[in-house]
Design a protein around this motif. Structure first.
Motif, mmCIF file in Angstrom:
data_model
loop_
_atom_site.group_PDB
_atom_site.id
_atom_site.type_symbol
_atom_site.label_atom_id
_atom_site.label_comp_id
_atom_site.label_asym_id
_atom_site.label_seq_id
_atom_site.Cartn_x
_atom_site.Cartn_y
_atom_site.Cartn_z
ATOM 1 N N LEU A 149 0.822 -1.202 0.000
ATOM 2 C CA LEU A 149 0.000 0.000 0.000
ATOM 3 C C LEU A 149 0.859 1.256 0.000
ATOM 4 C CD1 LEU A 149 -2.762 -0.922 2.619
ATOM 5 C CD2 LEU A 149 -2.862 -1.120 0.133
ATOM 6 N N TYR A 150 0.316 2.305 -0.627
ATOM 7 C CA TYR A 150 0.990 3.598 -0.666
ATOM 8 C C TYR A 150 -0.033 4.704 -0.417
ATOM 9 C CZ TYR A 150 4.764 1.068 -3.036
ATOM 10 O OH TYR A 150 5.765 0.177 -3.367
ATOM 11 N N VAL A 151 0.441 5.791 0.208
ATOM 12 C CA VAL A 151 -0.393 6.991 0.317
ATOM 13 C C VAL A 151 0.067 7.990 -0.740
ATOM 14 C CG1 VAL A 151 -0.780 6.657 2.785
ATOM 15 C CG2 VAL A 151 1.078 8.152 2.029
ATOM 16 N N GLY A 152 -0.863 8.824 -1.145
ATOM 17 C CA GLY A 152 -0.512 9.825 -2.138
ATOM 18 C C GLY A 152 -1.720 10.610 -2.590
ATOM 19 N N PHE A 153 -1.593 11.268 -3.738
ATOM 20 C CA PHE A 153 -2.671 12.074 -4.308
ATOM 21 C C PHE A 153 -3.051 11.519 -5.674
ATOM 22 C CE2 PHE A 153 -0.164 15.205 -1.757
ATOM 23 C CZ PHE A 153 -1.083 15.324 -0.733
ATOM 24 N N ARG A 154 -4.296 11.778 -6.070
ATOM 25 C CA ARG A 154 -4.745 11.293 -7.367
ATOM 26 C C ARG A 154 -4.061 12.049 -8.502
ATOM 27 N NH1 ARG A 154 -11.202 11.284 -7.244
ATOM 28 N NH2 ARG A 154 -10.765 13.459 -6.707
ATOM 29 N N GLU A 155 -3.807 11.316 -9.577
ATOM 30 C CA GLU A 155 -3.282 11.969 -10.767
ATOM 31 C C GLU A 155 -4.356 12.856 -11.379
ATOM 32 O OE1 GLU A 155 -1.674 9.343 -13.655
ATOM 33 O OE2 GLU A 155 -0.207 8.432 -12.291
ATOM 34 N N GLU A 156 -3.914 13.839 -12.148
ATOM 35 C CA GLU A 156 -4.846 14.713 -12.847
ATOM 36 C C GLU A 156 -5.712 13.892 -13.797
ATOM 37 O OE1 GLU A 156 -6.448 18.499 -14.080
ATOM 38 O OE2 GLU A 156 -5.491 17.685 -12.311
ATOM 39 N N ARG A 157 -7.043 14.084 -13.707
ATOM 40 C CA ARG A 157 -8.036 13.398 -14.531
ATOM 41 C C ARG A 157 -7.921 11.877 -14.429
ATOM 42 N NH1 ARG A 157 -5.539 16.532 -18.475
ATOM 43 N NH2 ARG A 157 -6.412 18.613 -18.742
ATOM 44 N N SER A 158 -7.646 11.368 -13.261
ATOM 45 C CA SER A 158 -7.469 9.925 -13.118
ATOM 46 C C SER A 158 -7.682 9.517 -11.671
ATOM 47 C CB SER A 158 -6.050 9.538 -13.559
ATOM 48 O OG SER A 158 -5.769 8.201 -13.244
ATOM 49 N N ASN A 159 -8.024 8.240 -11.472
ATOM 50 C CA ASN A 159 -8.082 7.691 -10.122
ATOM 51 C C ASN A 159 -6.770 7.015 -9.742
ATOM 52 O OD1 ASN A 159 -10.623 8.378 -9.062
ATOM 53 N ND2 ASN A 159 -11.615 6.854 -10.361
ATOM 54 N N SER A 160 -5.806 7.015 -10.653
ATOM 55 C CA SER A 160 -4.499 6.446 -10.344
ATOM 56 C C SER A 160 -3.811 7.297 -9.277
ATOM 57 C CB SER A 160 -3.628 6.391 -11.605
ATOM 58 O OG SER A 160 -4.213 5.551 -12.573
ATOM 59 N N LEU A 161 -2.938 6.671 -8.524
ATOM 60 C CA LEU A 161 -2.290 7.346 -7.397
ATOM 61 C C LEU A 161 -0.897 7.841 -7.756
ATOM 62 C CD1 LEU A 161 -2.817 7.776 -4.236
ATOM 63 C CD2 LEU A 161 -1.169 5.934 -3.964
ATOM 64 N N VAL A 162 -0.599 9.070 -7.359
ATOM 65 C CA VAL A 162 0.764 9.570 -7.373
ATOM 66 C C VAL A 162 1.345 9.287 -5.995
ATOM 67 C CG1 VAL A 162 2.256 11.574 -7.643
ATOM 68 C CG2 VAL A 162 0.154 11.403 -8.983
ATOM 69 N N LYS A 163 2.282 8.366 -5.915
ATOM 70 C CA LYS A 163 2.888 8.019 -4.635
ATOM 71 C C LYS A 163 3.816 9.155 -4.207
ATOM 72 C CE LYS A 163 3.139 3.311 -6.425
ATOM 73 N NZ LYS A 163 4.086 2.250 -6.876
ATOM 74 N N VAL A 164 3.555 9.745 -3.058
ATOM 75 C CA VAL A 164 4.362 10.884 -2.628
ATOM 76 C C VAL A 164 5.158 10.551 -1.368
ATOM 77 C CG1 VAL A 164 2.814 12.580 -3.655
ATOM 78 C CG2 VAL A 164 2.484 11.912 -1.282
ATOM 79 N N LYS A 165 6.360 11.061 -1.326
ATOM 80 C CA LYS A 165 7.191 10.981 -0.122
ATOM 81 C C LYS A 165 7.310 12.352 0.532
ATOM 82 C CE LYS A 165 10.010 7.125 -1.773
ATOM 83 N NZ LYS A 165 11.406 6.657 -2.090
ATOM 84 N N PHE A 166 7.076 13.386 -0.278
ATOM 85 C CA PHE A 166 7.208 14.758 0.200
ATOM 86 C C PHE A 166 6.407 15.651 -0.741
ATOM 87 C CE2 PHE A 166 9.151 18.944 -0.021
ATOM 88 C CZ PHE A 166 9.311 19.280 1.321
ATOM 89 N N CYS A 167 5.633 16.579 -0.174
ATOM 90 C CA CYS A 167 4.871 17.533 -0.982
ATOM 91 C C CYS A 167 5.285 18.938 -0.591
ATOM 92 C CB CYS A 167 3.369 17.341 -0.764
ATOM 93 S SG CYS A 167 2.347 18.614 -1.550
ATOM 94 N N LYS A 168 5.665 19.749 -1.570
ATOM 95 C CA LYS A 168 6.150 21.101 -1.309
ATOM 96 C C LYS A 168 5.099 21.997 -0.669
ATOM 97 C CE LYS A 168 8.612 23.122 -4.484
ATOM 98 N NZ LYS A 168 9.078 23.635 -5.791
ATOM 99 N N CYS A 169 3.825 21.692 -0.899
ATOM 100 C CA CYS A 169 2.765 22.560 -0.384
ATOM 101 C C CYS A 169 2.418 22.251 1.072
ATOM 102 C CB CYS A 169 1.509 22.430 -1.241
ATOM 103 S SG CYS A 169 1.709 23.108 -2.893
#
Length: 454
Positions: A149-169
């Motif tokens: 399992l991974y945590v992250g944010f959804r890709e633009e126009r997709s339900n696929s996951l962007v796996k993030v380790k660090f977010c600048k915001c």
């Protein structure tokens, strides 16, 4: 917010057209004209020329995608975020901050002229802050990949996951728990029952909510307790709850409960007043700009004289600071738990010129006692859908001033029409750039009742 669209049903690819772009619209799309058509394209900015391909069209208004940038703007920012080309979170990061803010302001002006026939002057104020490290609340999606399992944010126009380790915001504290959260969720026995994770970087400890579709078992709860101790966080879970008073067991509900950490150390500060909250509580994500917004709103209230009604009050973000200036303040919201918590906070602080009421402001509320009282000033901060019913109610009730806070200029322009029809003048307005690197904007609109008969 990720925007989804339906691609054209036609299987035949449209011919690419070369377009030069001159503006940005309120959705952050570049706008350009070519061959009698107006093109709206994401991912481009003013001053750029590109080949674009039609997605769909309504008359001469065409939504398109770019296939090649022929001439890039010298002002285009090359974002060093490794997720910039995939994540839908801050898709305007390539546009300089001042240009993006100005485009939002100009877009609001065009919208109000078109929808409310109001020719807005330049804003009386605009507030902005750092564009990175500002976001104190977020929701992580969870996805599986090769049994991990991974945590992250959804890709633009997709339900696929962007796996993030660090977010600048995100704030530093939220970033610090991303990897520990990945380890935690992969250690669960009930990994397949996970929903999502929310983080709230409060003015006390960091709060984390984990959503389960099944009641949390003891072993997984023990792992959460150990995690909270190691990370110095407060962790709650949302899980199915069966009320023993309800006979029909199919009528389950969801309930949030703290399972680890000291909940008294989870709080936000609003106008110098401490407001206890939960990891799931809604707060303005930009701590610094929220303070600026509170100062602005309070400045429109006459000290010691005005009675104020705060609609869609939540935990009391505006309600509590307003008590320092107003004669009395009444906060109203639909979420019973938040209202009860707000009442408890007022009691603990010994604030005696404040009260809170529960009401659905989209349904009939006009006969409730609080709604029959008179108010000098009304503050309202509705969700993205706006406040159609509440606006009509206020237009007839006629307080001397209405302060409308909105994150949706389209809904705000619609509601403004109703107030203008009833003798209100938009006397002042300004913007709070609460969500830099995105197309979103927060507005404050001040309406004053004109002293003339209909």
């Amino acid at each position: 917010m990720v925007t989804f669209y339906k691609p054209s049903k036609s299987t035949k690819a449209k011919k690419a057209v070369t377009v030069t772009f001159t503006d940005l619209d309120l959705q952050g799309r570049a706008v350009g004209k070519e061959g009698g058509n107006t093109y709206f394209v994401e991912g481009l900015m003013p001053g750029e020329k590109a080949n674009v391909q039609e997605i769909n069209a309504k008359g001469n208004i065409i939504t398109a995608k770019y296939t090649k940038i022929i001439k890039a703007s010298e002002l285009r920012i090359q974002d060093d975020c490794e997720y910039a080309d995939k994540c839908g979170g801050c898709k305007m990061s390539f546009v300089p901050g001042d240009m993006l803010l100005n485009s939002k302001i100009e877009g609001i002006k065009r919208l109000f002229l078109k929808n409310a026939t109001v020719n807005l002057d330049d804003p009386a104020f605009f507030e902005k802050a750092e564009s990175i490290g500002y976001r104190r609340a977020c929701r992580f999606a969870i996805r599986g990949d090769h049994n991990k399992l991974y945590v992250g944010f959804r890709e633009e126009r997709s339900n696929s996951l962007v796996k993030v380790k660090f977010c600048k915001c995100l704030t530093e504290r939220i970033n610090s728990v991303i990897e520990p959260l990945n380890k935690l969720i992969n250690s669960f026995e009930k990994k397949d029952k996970l929903g999502h994770i929310e983080c709230l970087d409060s003015d006390g400890l960091l709060g984390i909510l984990i959503r389960f579709s099944e009641v949390l078992n003891k072993k997984d709860e023990e792992k959460i307790v150990a995690f909270a101790k190691d990370t110095d966080t407060v962790v709650s879970v949302v899980e199915p709850f069966y009320d023993p008073k309800i006979i029909d067991k199919k009528r389950e509900s969801l309930k949030e409960r703290i399972v680890a950490g000291d909940p008294s150390k989870l709080f936000v500060t609003s106008g110098g007043i401490r407001i206890e909250c939960m990891p799931s509580s809604f707060v303005q994500v930009n701590r610094f700009l929220n303070t600026k917004m509170l100062d602005r709103v309070c400045s429109y209230v006459e000290e010691g004289k005005d009675s104020v009604l705060d609609l869609f009050c939540g935990l009391g973000n505006f309600t509590f600071p307003l008590t320092k200036k107003a004669k009395k303040v009444v906060g109203v919201d639909i979420v019973a738990r938040m209202v009860l918590d707000a009442r408890e906070n007022a009691k603990e602080h010994g604030i005696d010129n404040i009260s809170f009421e529960i009401a659905d402001l989209e349904e009939q509320f006009e006969n409730q006692k609080w709604a029959k009282e008179d108010y000098d000033v009304v503050v309202m901060d509705p969700g993205r859908a706006g406040a159609k019913r509440a606006t009509l109610f206020l237009a007839n009730k006629k307080p001397k001033r209405i302060i409308y806070i909105s994150c949706n200029p389209l809904a705000a322009s619609r509601d403004s029409q109703e107030l203008i029809k009833k003798n209100y003048k938009l006397s002042s307005w300004g913007v709070i750039d609460m969500f830099p690197r995105t197309a979103h904007i927060e507005m404050i609109l001040v309406f004053d009742l004109e002293n003339k008969k209909k």
